[in-house]
Design a protein around this motif. Structure first.
Motif, PDB file in Angstrom:
ATOM      1  N   GLY A  59       0.784  -1.226   0.000  1.00 40.67           N
ATOM      2  CA  GLY A  59       0.000   0.000   0.000  1.00 40.67           C
ATOM      3  C   GLY A  59       0.810   1.268   0.000  1.00 40.67           C
ATOM      4  N   ALA A  60       2.075   1.189   0.386  1.00 38.22           N
ATOM      5  CA  ALA A  60       2.892   2.406   0.474  1.00 38.22           C
ATOM      6  C   ALA A  60       3.249   2.890  -0.927  1.00 38.22           C
ATOM      7  CB  ALA A  60       4.157   2.148   1.277  1.00 38.22           C
ATOM      8  N   PRO A  61       2.952   4.164  -1.240  1.00 33.23           N
ATOM      9  CA  PRO A  61       3.331   4.685  -2.550  1.00 33.23           C
ATOM     10  C   PRO A  61       4.807   5.071  -2.578  1.00 33.23           C
ATOM     11  CG  PRO A  61       2.254   6.398  -1.260  1.00 33.23           C
ATOM     12  CD  PRO A  61       2.220   5.137  -0.413  1.00 33.23           C
ATOM     13  N   VAL A  62       5.315   5.242  -3.770  1.00 33.41           N
ATOM     14  CA  VAL A  62       6.625   5.861  -3.933  1.00 33.41           C
ATOM     15  C   VAL A  62       6.531   7.277  -3.359  1.00 33.41           C
ATOM     16  CG1 VAL A  62       8.256   6.725  -5.666  1.00 33.41           C
ATOM     17  CG2 VAL A  62       7.193   4.473  -5.940  1.00 33.41           C
ATOM     18  N   HIS A  63       7.576   7.714  -2.687  1.00 25.61           N
ATOM     19  CA  HIS A  63       7.542   9.041  -2.084  1.00 25.61           C
ATOM     20  C   HIS A  63       7.371  10.115  -3.165  1.00 25.61           C
ATOM     21  CE1 HIS A  63       8.350   8.025   2.121  1.00 25.61           C
ATOM     22  NE2 HIS A  63       9.043   7.019   1.628  1.00 25.61           N
ATOM     23  N   PRO A  64       6.626  11.191  -2.841  1.00 23.21           N
ATOM     24  CA  PRO A  64       6.246  12.173  -3.881  1.00 23.21           C
ATOM     25  C   PRO A  64       7.411  12.720  -4.687  1.00 23.21           C
ATOM     26  CG  PRO A  64       5.057  12.597  -1.833  1.00 23.21           C
ATOM     27  CD  PRO A  64       6.045  11.503  -1.530  1.00 23.21           C
ATOM     28  N   GLN A  65       8.545  12.943  -4.037  1.00 25.65           N
ATOM     29  CA  GLN A  65       9.673  13.534  -4.763  1.00 25.65           C
ATOM     30  C   GLN A  65      10.270  12.593  -5.798  1.00 25.65           C
ATOM     31  OE1 GLN A  65       9.424  12.708  -1.542  1.00 25.65           O
ATOM     32  NE2 GLN A  65      11.426  12.613  -0.501  1.00 25.65           N
ATOM     33  N   TYR A  66       9.865  11.317  -5.771  1.00 23.64           N
ATOM     34  CA  TYR A  66      10.409  10.352  -6.719  1.00 23.64           C
ATOM     35  C   TYR A  66       9.345   9.832  -7.692  1.00 23.64           C
ATOM     36  CZ  TYR A  66      14.151  10.622  -3.348  1.00 23.64           C
ATOM     37  OH  TYR A  66      15.143  11.097  -2.527  1.00 23.64           O
ATOM     38  N   ARG A  67       8.229  10.540  -7.762  1.00 19.28           N
ATOM     39  CA  ARG A  67       7.231  10.232  -8.781  1.00 19.28           C
ATOM     40  C   ARG A  67       7.434  11.145  -9.984  1.00 19.28           C
ATOM     41  NH1 ARG A  67       2.126  10.731  -4.692  1.00 19.28           N
ATOM     42  NH2 ARG A  67       3.108   9.673  -2.925  1.00 19.28           N
ATOM     43  N   VAL A  68       6.723  10.856 -11.075  1.00 20.54           N
ATOM     44  CA  VAL A  68       6.834  11.641 -12.306  1.00 20.54           C
ATOM     45  C   VAL A  68       5.493  12.316 -12.553  1.00 20.54           C
ATOM     46  CG1 VAL A  68       7.398  11.608 -14.755  1.00 20.54           C
ATOM     47  CG2 VAL A  68       8.527   9.998 -13.195  1.00 20.54           C
ATOM     48  N   ALA A  69       5.428  13.592 -12.278  1.00 21.30           N
ATOM     49  CA  ALA A  69       4.166  14.326 -12.419  1.00 21.30           C
ATOM     50  C   ALA A  69       3.740  14.359 -13.878  1.00 21.30           C
ATOM     51  CB  ALA A  69       4.327  15.750 -11.889  1.00 21.30           C
ATOM     52  N   SER A  70       2.469  14.083 -14.140  1.00 24.57           N
ATOM     53  CA  SER A  70       1.963  14.071 -15.518  1.00 24.57           C
ATOM     54  C   SER A  70       1.480  15.447 -15.973  1.00 24.57           C
ATOM     55  CB  SER A  70       0.824  13.060 -15.645  1.00 24.57           C
ATOM     56  OG  SER A  70      -0.226  13.387 -14.747  1.00 24.57           O
ATOM     57  N   HIS A  71       1.295  16.392 -15.043  1.00 20.76           N
ATOM     58  CA  HIS A  71       0.804  17.706 -15.451  1.00 20.76           C
ATOM     59  C   HIS A  71       1.930  18.646 -15.865  1.00 20.76           C
ATOM     60  CE1 HIS A  71       1.807  18.312 -11.184  1.00 20.76           C
ATOM     61  NE2 HIS A  71       1.999  19.583 -11.511  1.00 20.76           N
ATOM     62  N   ARG A  72       3.173  18.197 -15.697  1.00 17.17           N
ATOM     63  CA  ARG A  72       4.314  19.014 -16.099  1.00 17.17           C
ATOM     64  C   ARG A  72       4.899  18.492 -17.416  1.00 17.17           C
ATOM     65  NH1 ARG A  72       6.411  18.581 -10.348  1.00 17.17           N
ATOM     66  NH2 ARG A  72       5.492  20.356  -9.259  1.00 17.17           N
ATOM     67  N   PRO A  73       5.362  19.369 -18.270  1.00 13.56           N
ATOM     68  CA  PRO A  73       5.985  18.904 -19.525  1.00 13.56           C
ATOM     69  C   PRO A  73       7.263  18.114 -19.235  1.00 13.56           C
ATOM     70  CG  PRO A  73       5.414  21.230 -19.648  1.00 13.56           C
ATOM     71  CD  PRO A  73       5.249  20.833 -18.213  1.00 13.56           C
ATOM     72  N   LEU A  74       7.509  17.149 -20.084  1.00 12.72           N
ATOM     73  CA  LEU A  74       8.734  16.354 -20.019  1.00 12.72           C
ATOM     74  C   LEU A  74       9.381  16.354 -21.385  1.00 12.72           C
ATOM     75  CD1 LEU A  74       7.661  13.177 -17.985  1.00 12.72           C
ATOM     76  CD2 LEU A  74       9.425  14.797 -17.325  1.00 12.72           C
ATOM     77  N   SER A  75      10.704  16.376 -21.405  1.00 14.51           N
ATOM     78  CA  SER A  75      11.409  16.352 -22.676  1.00 14.51           C
ATOM     79  C   SER A  75      12.619  15.447 -22.566  1.00 14.51           C
ATOM     80  CB  SER A  75      11.841  17.764 -23.079  1.00 14.51           C
ATOM     81  OG  SER A  75      12.413  17.741 -24.373  1.00 14.51           O
ATOM     82  N   LEU A  76      12.839  14.701 -23.606  1.00 14.62           N
ATOM     83  CA  LEU A  76      13.966  13.771 -23.684  1.00 14.62           C
ATOM     84  C   LEU A  76      14.736  14.086 -24.952  1.00 14.62           C
ATOM     85  CD1 LEU A  76      15.472  11.072 -22.957  1.00 14.62           C
ATOM     86  CD2 LEU A  76      13.690   9.892 -24.268  1.00 14.62           C
ATOM     87  N   ALA A  77      16.045  14.277 -24.840  1.00 13.75           N
ATOM     88  CA  ALA A  77      16.868  14.591 -26.005  1.00 13.75           C
ATOM     89  C   ALA A  77      18.104  13.706 -26.008  1.00 13.75           C
ATOM     90  CB  ALA A  77      17.270  16.067 -26.006  1.00 13.75           C
ATOM     91  N   PHE A  78      18.317  13.021 -27.112  1.00 12.62           N
ATOM     92  CA  PHE A  78      19.488  12.156 -27.258  1.00 12.62           C
ATOM     93  C   PHE A  78      19.725  11.923 -28.739  1.00 12.62           C
ATOM     94  CE2 PHE A  78      15.851   9.371 -27.261  1.00 12.62           C
ATOM     95  CZ  PHE A  78      16.140   8.354 -28.163  1.00 12.62           C
ATOM     96  N   SER A  79      20.827  11.292 -29.038  1.00 12.56           N
ATOM     97  CA  SER A  79      21.099  10.904 -30.405  1.00 12.56           C
ATOM     98  C   SER A  79      21.536   9.459 -30.439  1.00 12.56           C
ATOM     99  CB  SER A  79      22.187  11.790 -31.015  1.00 12.56           C
ATOM    100  OG  SER A  79      23.417  11.595 -30.326  1.00 12.56           O
ATOM    101  N   PHE A  80      21.448   8.848 -31.627  1.00  6.20           N
ATOM    102  CA  PHE A  80      21.932   7.477 -31.766  1.00  6.20           C
ATOM    103  C   PHE A  80      22.517   7.286 -33.155  1.00  6.20           C
ATOM    104  CE2 PHE A  80      17.588   7.280 -33.258  1.00  6.20           C
ATOM    105  CZ  PHE A  80      17.553   6.317 -34.262  1.00  6.20           C
ATOM    106  N   ALA A  81      23.423   6.320 -33.214  1.00  6.97           N
ATOM    107  CA  ALA A  81      24.092   6.032 -34.485  1.00  6.97           C
ATOM    108  C   ALA A  81      24.777   4.667 -34.361  1.00  6.97           C
ATOM    109  CB  ALA A  81      25.119   7.108 -34.807  1.00  6.97           C
TER     110      ALA A  81
END
Length: 990
Positions: free
Chosen positions: A964-986
C-alpha cells in the motif's frame, strides 16, 4: 508414563520429561575425544497423512522397518518428498478448511515416524539425549520405552536416557507431528515445514560435570576494569571435586589458573583490569577455561567458552554500548536455503555472517525464533549485534487481511498459555545467555499484546538484567506498554517516525522491520537512515528481510507459495530478501551497503572530508584510494593513509592534477582494507564517496557528411556515404538503420508510458490507479507527420493517446555528424495520475546482447535508490541485466546515463548519447508486457530481441512496504508538467 495423543491439543502440556534448559557450552573430556555422539544422518522413515493412520508399535525394538524409506536428519519431510509443501504468511494454514480455535488441532496433521539404530560404547555416569530442533511436536522412545514429549521447534529438548541406553545396539524412535497447540503460536511468515530440522546427539557425561554456565561482565563506569562473574551448576559425585578457572586473551593469560572446591551451585567473581571491550566493530573475545578435577586429582572435563566484555544499557532514554549511542544497521534473518529449508549448514551460516560484514550490516534480528547455536558463535567472533527473538507468533489470531481484530487472540491474557510462552523465553535465554553478540531479548513477533507477553518480558528482566527487552506488539495494545524497553515499529513511514520523535518520546525508537525488500525495492531507504543524525532517540532499523524464501524443487527453478498447489497460500510474499534463495546478492545490496557504511566521505576537487561514524575503531588498517576520472576514464590514482579516530571528522587536502581539458570529472574516494580479515580480502571497499564537476569548453566536432534524401509515398529515406535510415509514416518512426550491410532496428521505436509493475506496484494496486498509462503504452496511434527536407532532414511525429487529451511528439533530425538526433516531448496534462515512465523503446535483434554505458552503476538504480551508485563506464550482458527477482518485473534501469552502447560480440551496435540532461537507460532481453504478464521466470518467452529503453524519467521503486505504500512524492513523475527527452543514436563498431 504412557504417552497421550491428547497432549497435542493441550496448551498446558508442552514438555514431558524434558530437562531444564541450560547454556550451550561444550564440555570435552580429559585428553582427546568428545563427550558427544552425533545421531545425524540417514534414519528410517514412514509418513502418515493423519494421526489415525500413523504406525502403531513402531517404537518396539523388534519392529521390522526394512520396508521403510530413508530420510536425512537434520532435514524436513516435505523437502525430501514426504508430504505437501505450504507457504502462508499471517493466515493459519488450515483457514477455511477446518474451523478451529486455539488450542484445537486440525484433522489434517502429517505424522512422520523416524527410527535410528545406533551403537553406544558405554556410559560414564549420565547420558543426555538432545534434539536441537524439531518442528512442531514430537514423542520419543528409546529401546521401546517412552522417553518424553516436547514442543517449541527452535530450542533444544533434552532428555535423561541414562537408565534406558545400553552398551552396544540401541534403537531410537521418534514420532513428529506437523500440528499441535504450538502451531497457534508458531504462525510465522514462512514455509510450514515439518521434521527433525536440527541435530540430534547424545552426551555421555562424567560424574563431575558442568550442567550450566552463566557468564556476565560487570564493567565499571569508565570501562577500565571489570568483574567477571561466573554462575555454575554442577553434577557432583559423592566425593566432590575442584573447579579450575583461567582466562586468556590475545596477549596470553589474563587470569592465572585458580582453583576452588566444587559445589552444586557456585557464584564466582574475578577482577579483570583493562579488558579489551567487545563490539561489532572490534569483536574482542577472551577464552574462559573451566576445568573440573575429580577427587583423585584427574581432570574430569574442560569447558572453554569465548566471552566478551561489554555493557549494554539505557542512558537518558538512549541505548548505549560501552558508553556510546548505538545504531542498528540491521536486517531480519530467517534460517533458509532453497533446498534444505531452515536446516541450514555451517557453511551457509558462515557465508551469511561474512556477507553482513562485507556489506556494513552490523545487526541481525533472528526472525522469528532462535537460530542454531553456531550462528551466535559466528556473530560473537565476527562482530554482529543480535536481537534474539523467542519462538512466538500468533499473527492469524488477531489480524485478518490486515485488519486488527483480537477477539480470540492468543496468548493475550489467557493464563492457560502463560507457562508455555514463558518456557519459550526461558529455553532461548538459558541456551544463548553467554553470547556477547546478543544485546536484546525479543518476546517474539506479531502476537498482539496482553499480560502473557508482559510476564514473558519480566522473566527476561529478572533473569538477565544485563540486556534490554524488545516487543513491537505493544503498539497495538498499550495496556502493557512496559513490555518493551524501546518503541519498536514495523513499516512506519519516515514522517510517522519523525512524528513520534518530535512528540516528547519516552523511549528510543527502532524499526524492527522496515524497507520491505520484496522484488525490486529498497527505494527511499535513505529517508530512514538520514534520521540517525537528526534524532538522538532514533537508533536504526532492521530490513525485512535477508533472504528470499524460494524453493528449488530439484529442477533448478525457484518456486514460491502456491506453486506446490498449496492452499491457502500467500504466494510470492515469501520472497522479500536482499539476497536470493541461492545466496546471490540482489542489486538492492548496492544501496544497503552504501547507506549502512561507517564513514561519510565527501570529496571535492581540492579536499575530502571524512567523518568516522564508528564508536570504537579508527581508520587504522584502512587506506583511502583516490581516483580522478574524466568522462568515465581513470586519469589519476593515488593512495592515502588517513588517521581518524572513532567519532572524529578530518579534512584531508587532495593533490589532484589540474583538470584543464573540457569534460566531466569525478573525484572518487574509497576506504579499503589494507589486509585480509576474517570476513573479507585485502582491498575490500568499506566506504565510498564521490564528487562530480564539469570543465566547460568546446569539444571537437566530426567532419560533416553529405546527406541525400528519397521521399516515397509513405517512407522517407536519408542516406550518407556509409549509413541509410528509412522513416515510415504509418509505423511512426524509423523502420531501418543500416551501416556496413547490417540492420540495427528490428522494429521501429515506440513511446513508452508504462513499466512492468514491481511487487511494490502490484501491492499498492498501482495498476488500478495508473491503468490509463498502460493503455496509452499499448494502444496510442500516430497522428500527423511533418517532414522538413534540407541539409539535415527533420521528421516529426505526433501521437494521440486513448482517452487522454494530450499529444506527445517525437522528432528525428538526421545530422551531418552521422547521428540521428531525437527529441521526445510530453506536453503535460491535468487530472491524470503520475507517469510510471516516459521515453522511447528501441527493438534490436537478440544478437546485440551486451551493453556498455557511462552513467551510474554498476548495479541497477532508480531515482529513489541512487546513494549506492557511482559514476563510471560499466559493461554487462543483456541477459545479466535481467535481475534475479523470482517474479519478473521492472529491473535493470540505470539513472544518469551519458552514453550507452548496445552491441554484439564483435562490438557492432548502436550508441545512444544524451544531449543536455542524462537519460535513464535499460537493455533487457524481454519487453515490458512480457515482464508484466509472466509470474515466474520460466514463463518468459524465448529471447528473440533486445529491448533498449531511453527514458526522460521513471518513477522510483519505493519500499516502505509492499501492500500500500506509494513511492515518495519527490520520486514520482508528475503528468501535469511537460517532459522532454533529447538524445542521439548512431551505429558503432562498423
Amino acid at each position: 508414563m504412557t504417552p497421550d495423543i491428547a497432549w497435542l491439543a493441550d496448551s498446558r502440556t508442552f514438555a514431558v520429561n524434558r530437562l531444564p534448559a541450560v547454556s550451550d557450552h561444550v564440555a570435552r573430556p580429559a585428553g582427546d575425544g568428545s563427550l558427544r555422539q552425533s545421531l545425524d544422518g540417514a534414519w528410517a522413515f514412514a509418513l502418515a497423512e493423519d494421526v489415525a493412520s500413523r504406525p502403531q508399535g513402531f517404537e518396539a525394538r523388534g519392529f521390522d522397518a526394512s520396508g521403510w524409506a530413508t530420510i536425512e536428519v537434520p532435514g524436513y519431510m516435505q523437502l525430501q518428498g514426504f508430504g505437501p509443501n505450504q507457504y502462508v504468511n499471517t493466515q493459519y494454514p488450515w483457514d477455511g478448511i477446518e474451523h478451529l480455535r486455539p488450542p484445537e488441532v486440525p484433522e489434517a496433521n502429517l505424522v512422520g515416524s523416524y527410527i535410528r539404530d545406533f551403537t553406544f560404547a558405554g556410559k560414564k555416569s549420565r547420558v543426555i539425549l538432545t534434539f536441537d530442533g524439531v518442528e512442531t511436536a514430537f514423542f520419543v522412545w528409546l529401546n521401546g520405552t517412552f522417553v518424553g514429549y516436547a514442543e517449541d521447534s527452535f530450542t533444544p529438548s533434552r532428555f535423561d536416557v541414562t537408565d534406558l541406553i545400553e552398551e552396544g545396539d540401541n534403537r531410537l524412535a521418534v514420532q513428529v507431528f506437523q500440528r499441535s497447540s504450538a502451531s497457534w503460536i508458531e504462525d510465522q511468515d514462512f514455509w510450514r515445514l515439518t521434521g527433525i530440522s536440527r541435530s540430534v546427539w547424545l552426551e555421555n557425561q562424567p560424574a563431575l560435570h558442568l550442567d550450566d554456565l552463566f557468564v556476565t561482565t560487570d564493567l565499571n563506569d569508565d570501562f577500565s576494569s571489570a568483574s567477571l562473574r561466573l554462575r555454575l551448576k554442577l553434577s557432583l559425585p559423592g566425593e566432590g571435586g575442584k573447579v579450575e578457572v583461567a582466562l586468556s586473551g590475545s596477549d596470553g593469560l589474563v587470569l592465572e589458573p585458580w582453583q576452588c572446591e566444587a559445589s552444586a551451585e557456585m557464584d564466582l567473581a574475578f577482577d579483570v583490569a583493562g579488558p579489551e571491550l567487545w563490539s561489532a566493530e572490534a569483536p574482542n573475545l577472551y577464552d574462559l577455561s573451566l576445568t573440573l578435577i575429580g577427587a583423585d586429582g584427574e581432570d574430569s572435563e574442560t569447558v572453554t567458552e569465548r566471552i566478551g566484555f561489554r555493557r549494554f544499557e539505557m542512558i537518558d532514554k538512549v541505548m548505549h554500548l560501552n558508553g556510546k549511542r548505538i545504531i542498528f544497521n540491521g536486517v531480519n534473518r530467517h534460517d533458509f536455503d532453497a533446498r534444505r529449508g531452515r536446516a541450514v549448514t555451517y557453511e551457509q551460516m558462515l557465508w551469511d555472517v561474512k556477507f553482513f560484514k562485507q556489506n556494513n550490516i552490523n545487526a541481525v534480528r533472528t526472525c522469528h525464533y532462535p537460530n542454531q547455536t553456531v550462528f551466535y558463535r559466528l556473530c560473537d567472533e565476527y562482530g554482529i549485534y543480535l536481537i534474539d527473538e523467542a519462538n512466538l507468533e500468533s499473527h492469524g489470531s488477531w489480524q485478518k487481511d490486515g485488519k486488527v481484530e483480537p477477539s480470540w487472540v492468543v496468548p493475550g491474557d489467557r493464563e492457560d498459555w502463560q507457562d508455555c510462552v514463558t518456557d519459550r523465553a526461558r529455553s532461548m535465554l538459558e541456551r544463548d545467555k553467554n553470547h556477547p553478540s546478543i544485546l536484546i531479548w525479543s518476546c517474539g513477533n506479531e502476537s498482539f499484546g496482553g499480560k502473557v507477553i508482559y510476564e514473558m518480558s519480566q522473566f527476561f528482566r529478572d533473569r538477565d538484567p544485563s540486556r534490554l527487552v524488545h516487543y513491537e506488539g505493544v503498539f497495538h495494545d498499550r495496556r502493557y506498554d512496559d513490555t518493551s524497553d524501546m518503541e519498536s515499529r514495523m513499516y512506519a513511514k519516515p514522517a510517522d517516525v519523525e512524528t513520534y520523535l518530535n512528540d516528547n518520546p519516552q523511549k528510543p525508537f527502532i524499526l524492527c522491520e522496515y524497507m520491505h525488500a520484496m522484488g525490486n525495492s529498497c527505494g527511499g531507504m535513505h529517508l530512514y537512515t538520514d534520521l540517525v543524525d537528526q534524532y538522538r532517540l532514533y537508533q536504526g532499523g532492521f530490513i525485512w528481510d535477508y533472504i528470499d524464501q524460494a524453493m528449488d524443487d530439484g529442477d533448478g527453478r525457484l518456486r514460491l507459495g502456491g506453486d506446490f498447489s498449496d492452499r491457502p497460500s500467500d504466494y510470492e510474499f515469501c520472497a522479500d530478501g536482499i539476497v536470493t534463495a541461492r545466496r546471490e546478492p540482489s542489486p538492492k545490496v548496492q544501496e544497503v551497503k552504501a547507506l549502512y557504511q561507517s564513514f561519510d566521505i565527501a570529496p571535492s576537487a581540492a579536499e575530502v572530508i571524512i567523518r568516522n561514524k564508528n564508536l570504537f575503531v579508527s581508520t587504522a588498517g584502512l587506506s583511502l584510494a583516490v581516483t580522478l576520472l574524466k568522462d568515465g576514464a581513470v586519469v589519476f590514482e593515488t593512495v592515502m593513509t588517513p588517521e581518524i579516530a572513532a567519532g572524529e571528522t578530518a579534512t584531508l587536502p587532495l593533490a589532484l592534477p589540474e583538470a584543464a581539458e573540457p569534460g566531466e570529472y569525478a573525484v572518487q574516494c574509497a576506504l579499503k582494507l589494507d589486509e585480509a580479515t576474517l570476513w573479507a580480502e585485502a582491498g575490500h571497499e568499506v566506504a565510498f564517496g564521490e564528487h562530480m564537476f564539469t570543465v566547460e569548453g568546446e569539444k571537437p566536432a566530426p567532419a560533416p557528411v553529405a546527406l541525400t534524401t528519397s521521399r516515397g509515398d509513405i517512407n522517407f529515406g536519408v542516406r550518407s556515404p556509409d549509413m541509410f535510415a528509412l522513416f515510415s509514416e504509418p509505423f511512426g518512426g524509423p523502420v531501418s538503420l543500416k551501416k556496413g550491410g547490417l540492420e540495427f532496428l528490428a522494429r521501429p521505436p515506440r513511446l513508452t508510458f508504462w513499466r512492468a509493475m514491481t511487487d511494490n506496484d502490484r501491492g499498492r494496486q498501482h495498476g488500478f490507479e495508473h491503468a490509463v498509462w498502460q493503455t496509452a503504452h499499448l494502444y496510442y496511434k500516430r497522428g500527423p507527420v511533418v517532414i522538413a527536407d534540407g541539409d539535415e532532414p527533420v521528421i516529426r511525429y505526433r501521437f494521440t493517446l486513448p482517452g487522454i487529451t494530450v499529444e506527445p511528439e517525437v522528432t528525428y533530425r538526421v545530422g551531418r555528424d552521422g547521428r540521428i538526433h531525437v527529441t521526445a516531448d510530453f506536453p503535460g496534462a491535468e487530472g491524470l495520475p503520475e507517469l510510471p515512465i516516459f521515453g522511447l523503446q528501441f527493438f534490436m535483434d537478440a544478437a546485440f546482447d551486451r551493453f556498455r554505458y557511462y552513467g551510474l552503476g554498476p548495479d541497477e538504480n532508480y531515482r529513489d535508490r541512487l546513494r549506492g551508485a557511482r559514476l563510471g563506464i560499466f559493461e554487462r550482458t543483456v541477459a545479466e541485466n535481467l535481475s534475479p527477482y523470482v517474479v519478473p518485473q521492472e529491473c535493470g534501469n540505470r539513472v544518469g546515463t551519458r552514453f550507452a552502447e548496445v552491441t554484439d560480440g564483435e562490438g557492432r551496435g548502436l550508441r545512444f548519447e544524451a544531449e543536455g540532461a542524462p537519460f535513464e537507460f535499460n537493455a533487457l532481453p524481454h519487453g515490458t508486457m512480457e515482464l508484466e504478464t509472466a509470474t515466474r521466470p520460466w514463463e518468459l518467452p524465448p529471447v528473440t530481441r533486445t529491448v533498449v529503453t531511453i527514458a526522460a524519467k521513471q518513477m522510483g521503486v519505493g519500499g516502505d512496504d509492499s501492500w500500500g505504500a506509494p513511492v515518495h512524492p519527490q520520486y514520482r513523475v508528475a503528468s501535469h508538467r511537460p517532459l522532454s527527452l533529447a538524445f542521439s543514436f548512431a551505429p558503432v563498431g562498423v
